[in-house]
Design an enzyme around this catalytic site. Structure first.
Site, PDB file in Angstrom:
ATOM      1  N   GLY A 164      11.612  20.052  40.984  1.00 60.12           N
ATOM      2  CA  GLY A 164      11.771  20.610  42.915  1.00 60.12           C
ATOM      3  C   GLY A 164       9.944  20.127  43.208  1.00 60.12           C
ATOM      4  N   ALA A 165       9.877  20.556  44.405  1.00 59.22           N
ATOM      5  CA  ALA A 165       9.086  20.406  45.351  1.00 59.22           C
ATOM      6  C   ALA A 165       7.722  19.962  44.609  1.00 59.22           C
ATOM      7  CB  ALA A 165       9.069  21.422  46.314  1.00 59.22           C
ATOM      8  N   TYR A 166       7.414  21.580  43.443  1.00 58.51           N
ATOM      9  CA  TYR A 166       6.111  21.356  42.696  1.00 58.51           C
ATOM     10  C   TYR A 166       5.913  19.912  42.112  1.00 58.51           C
ATOM     11  CZ  TYR A 166       2.464  22.891  39.209  1.00 58.51           C
ATOM     12  OH  TYR A 166       2.421  22.564  38.772  1.00 58.51           O
ATOM     13  N   ALA A 167       6.894  19.606  41.219  1.00 54.08           N
ATOM     14  CA  ALA A 167       6.870  17.789  40.614  1.00 54.08           C
ATOM     15  C   ALA A 167       6.925  16.642  42.283  1.00 54.08           C
ATOM     16  CB  ALA A 167       7.989  17.609  40.076  1.00 54.08           C
ATOM     17  N   LYS A 170       2.803  17.241  42.841  1.00 54.65           N
ATOM     18  CA  LYS A 170       1.791  16.964  42.266  1.00 54.65           C
ATOM     19  C   LYS A 170       1.689  15.333  41.848  1.00 54.65           C
ATOM     20  CE  LYS A 170      -0.511  20.373  40.750  1.00 54.65           C
ATOM     21  NZ  LYS A 170      -1.330  20.961  41.165  1.00 54.65           N
TER      22      LYS A 170
END
Length: 247
Positions: A164-167, A170
């Protein structure tokens, strides 16, 4: 890179800001930077944890660090400007900046992703590195040899399901690193690179892989060679590159 042998005084007289310095990789890096002579500015949201790292550095005989409590989730542009002003007053320059702080709450499919959580994760993992870097560029430019280091993750490049938002954050931060490296390569003393720590015994890894045995992963203390290399003078001239800490 794991075979890199830094000299004891590698970072003597350098001023380096580390975000997420209260635990995990940030704590380990801060302690090691101080052990090689750096004055470390410890930034995190948990004052108690920062105080513990502060005490550990002092007890080990390192230069006296500085503590700057800051919650990156709610920080405004003015908060970053205030931080830059404090650093200007206290140190007059900045020789290194490590974007280590991260927010990750678990694997979730996009269909079920909480909108508020999406905003929070983008704020910490993408917006904060942009705002902080922009705020301290003037201080970095006063250094004779400044280094900015982003923390990346292969899930951002690969677009792995459920991250999700983490990927997304990054991946965006990796693009920001390359963009800054290109902009600053000419006529500034600032180099910009990124590090992929790999799987390390941290809270983030435990949340992502709750069924795995943490003993399978590296300790934060075992992956620090590349951090010393990039934040020290031996990497002068190296910019726009991504390093894997466990290669």
């Amino acid at each position: 890179m794991k075979d890199y042998q830094p000299t004891p005084d590698l970072l003597q007289d350098r001023v380096i800001l580390v975000t997420g310095a209260g635990s995990g990789i940030g704590r380990a890096v801060a302690r090691r930077l101080a052990g090689h002579g750096a004055t470390v500015i410890l930034l995190d949201r948990a004052i108690r944890m920062l105080e513990q790292v502060y005490d550990e550095i002092e007890q080990a005989g390192g230069p006296r660090p500085a503590i700057y409590p800051m919650n990156l989730e709610g920080a405004t542009p003015k908060d970053y400007a205030d931080l830059a002003q404090v650093l200007d007053t206290e140190f007059g320059r900045l020789d290194g900046l490590l974007h280590n702080a991260a927010l990750f709450e678990g694997l979730t499919p996009i269909f079920n992703y909480d909108i508020e959580l999406w905003y929070r994760i983008l704020q910490v993992n993408l917006n904060a590195p942009f705002l902080l870097t922009q705020a301290v560029l003037g201080l970095l430019n006063r250094s004779a040899d400044a280094s900015v280091v982003f923390t990346t993750d292969r899930v951002g490049d690969e677009g792995q399901a459920y991250w999700g938002a983490y990927a997304v954050a990054k991946g965006g931060a990796q693009t920001l690193m390359k963009l800054l490296a290109s902009e600053l390569e000419t006529n500034t003393p600032i180099r910009v690179n990124s590090i992929d720590p790999g799987r390390v015994r941290t809270e983030l890894s435990l949340r992502a892989y709750p069924g795995r045995n943490p003993a399978e992963w590296a300790r934060p203390e075992d992956i620090l060679a590349v951090y010393l290399y990039l934040l020290g003078p031996d990497s002068k001239g190296v910019t726009g590159q991504t390093f894997c800490a466990q290669d």
